[in-house]
Design a protein around this motif. Sequence first.
Motif, PDB file in Angstrom:
ATOM      1  N   GLU A 234     -10.488  -9.612  -3.370  1.00 46.06           N
ATOM      2  CA  GLU A 234      -9.468  -8.617  -3.055  1.00 46.06           C
ATOM      3  C   GLU A 234      -8.201  -9.277  -2.512  1.00 46.06           C
ATOM      4  O   GLU A 234      -8.262 -10.254  -1.768  1.00 46.06           O
ATOM      5  N   ALA A 235      -7.067  -8.688  -2.891  1.00 44.95           N
ATOM      6  CA  ALA A 235      -5.780  -9.219  -2.447  1.00 44.95           C
ATOM      7  C   ALA A 235      -4.791  -8.075  -2.283  1.00 44.95           C
ATOM      8  O   ALA A 235      -4.963  -6.989  -2.862  1.00 44.95           O
ATOM      9  N   GLN A 236      -3.769  -8.321  -1.493  1.00 43.76           N
ATOM     10  CA  GLN A 236      -2.700  -7.343  -1.291  1.00 43.76           C
ATOM     11  C   GLN A 236      -1.355  -8.050  -1.385  1.00 43.76           C
ATOM     12  O   GLN A 236      -1.180  -9.144  -0.841  1.00 43.76           O
ATOM     13  N   LYS A 237      -0.431  -7.392  -2.078  1.00 37.24           N
ATOM     14  CA  LYS A 237       0.927  -7.917  -2.155  1.00 37.24           C
ATOM     15  C   LYS A 237       1.861  -6.942  -1.455  1.00 37.24           C
ATOM     16  O   LYS A 237       1.879  -5.747  -1.766  1.00 37.24           O
ATOM     17  N   PHE A 238       2.632  -7.462  -0.518  1.00 37.60           N
ATOM     18  CA  PHE A 238       3.590  -6.664   0.238  1.00 37.60           C
ATOM     19  C   PHE A 238       4.996  -7.029  -0.234  1.00 37.60           C
ATOM     20  O   PHE A 238       5.415  -8.186  -0.129  1.00 37.60           O
ATOM     21  N   TYR A 239       5.694  -6.043  -0.746  1.00 38.91           N
ATOM     22  CA  TYR A 239       7.030  -6.279  -1.292  1.00 38.91           C
ATOM     23  C   TYR A 239       8.091  -6.092  -0.209  1.00 38.91           C
ATOM     24  O   TYR A 239       7.922  -5.295   0.727  1.00 38.91           O
ATOM     25  N   ALA A 240       9.173  -6.804  -0.357  1.00 39.67           N
ATOM     26  CA  ALA A 240      10.258  -6.742   0.624  1.00 39.67           C
ATOM     27  C   ALA A 240      10.881  -5.349   0.696  1.00 39.67           C
ATOM     28  O   ALA A 240      11.427  -4.954   1.734  1.00 39.67           O
ATOM     29  N   ASN A 241      10.776  -4.575  -0.392  1.00 42.94           N
ATOM     30  CA  ASN A 241      11.372  -3.229  -0.408  1.00 42.94           C
ATOM     31  C   ASN A 241      10.453  -2.158   0.166  1.00 42.94           C
ATOM     32  O   ASN A 241      10.783  -0.971   0.146  1.00 42.94           O
TER      33      ASN A 241
END
Length: 304
Positions: A234-241
Motif C-alpha cells: 500500500e502507498a499514498q501520494k499527497f499532491y501539492a494542490n
Amino acid sequence: MKKDFKQFLILLIVSIFVAFTISFGYSIYQNYQREKKINEVKNLFNFGGTNEDKKEEAKEETKTEEIIKPEEVNSKESWNNLIITELQKDYVLDDERPFYKKLYDKIRGKKIYNFKSINNENETLVVEMNNNKITEKFFNDGKEFLEKELIANDDFSSYDLKAHNLAEEYTATYKDMLSKDTYLNTKNGLIEYQDGRKIEFIHKNAIMNGPAIEYLANGDKIEFNYVNGKRYGEAQKFYANGDKEDFFYGNNEKKNGASIYFFADGEREEVAYKDGVLEGPAIYIFNDGTAEHYEYKNGKRVED
C-alpha cells in the motif's frame, strides 16, 4: 643577529627533515631491492615452490589474516579488514603501481589498493584508506561510474556509507551500516537525485526495508514501503494542490490493483491499474452523491 639566528634555526630544521625523509625512503628502497634479489635467487633454484604453490600464495596475500565479523569491529584495523574482506567476494587485488607511488602513499599515511573484478574484466576498483575514511572508486573501461565514501564513527564500531552513482545521477546515504542501533526506529537512509527528488528510507546492511517517503521536486510526496529493496504494498501520494491518491505497488514496483484518487474539493475517482497503466472499470463520484461509470483501456478513458 637575532634574525640571522632564526634563519639558521629554520634552515637547520628543514635540513634535518629532508635528511630524515631521504634516509627513510632509501631504507625502504634497500629493503625492497633486497627482497627482490632474494626472490630472484629463489626462483632461479626453484626454492619458491611450484607455480601452483605460488598461485596459492598470491591468493593468500590478498586475504586478510582473520575474518572479521561486523559485531567484532572495534578498531581501525578490524574495520579496514572487514571492508577488504567484503570487497574480495567480487574483486581480486591487482596492485602493480610503481615503487615510488607506494612510497609516497606510505609517507602520506594512506593505504591504496587496486582491484579488478572477478566477473567483469573491464571493471576495476581503487580503494583508498585514510584514518576513519575509506573511498572506493569503481571504473568500467577506465571511466568512473560509482564512488563510495565510508566514514567510521569514533570507535569504529559502525560507519556511514555515501554512494555517488555517476551514471544515474543520484547520491544515496546509508547510516549505521553495521546496525549498532545508533539510529534505531528512524529513517537512516537518504537518496538524493540531481533533479531535486529525494527518498528517506530505513535500511539494514544497505538493504532497504520498511516505511519510506519520496519527496518530488514539484512538492508532491509518496509514502510507501520497501520490501527487500523494492517498493511493495500500500502507498499514498499527497499532491501539492491538496489531492491524494491511495494505490498499491505490485511485484514490479508499478501501480497494480485498485486505486482511489481523492480530489481536494471532495470528489473522488475509483480506478484500477495493471503494471502502472489504467485498465478496467472506473467510477467517478461527485459531491452530490451521483456517480459516473466508464472504463479505461491502455490508460485511456472509454465511455460505456
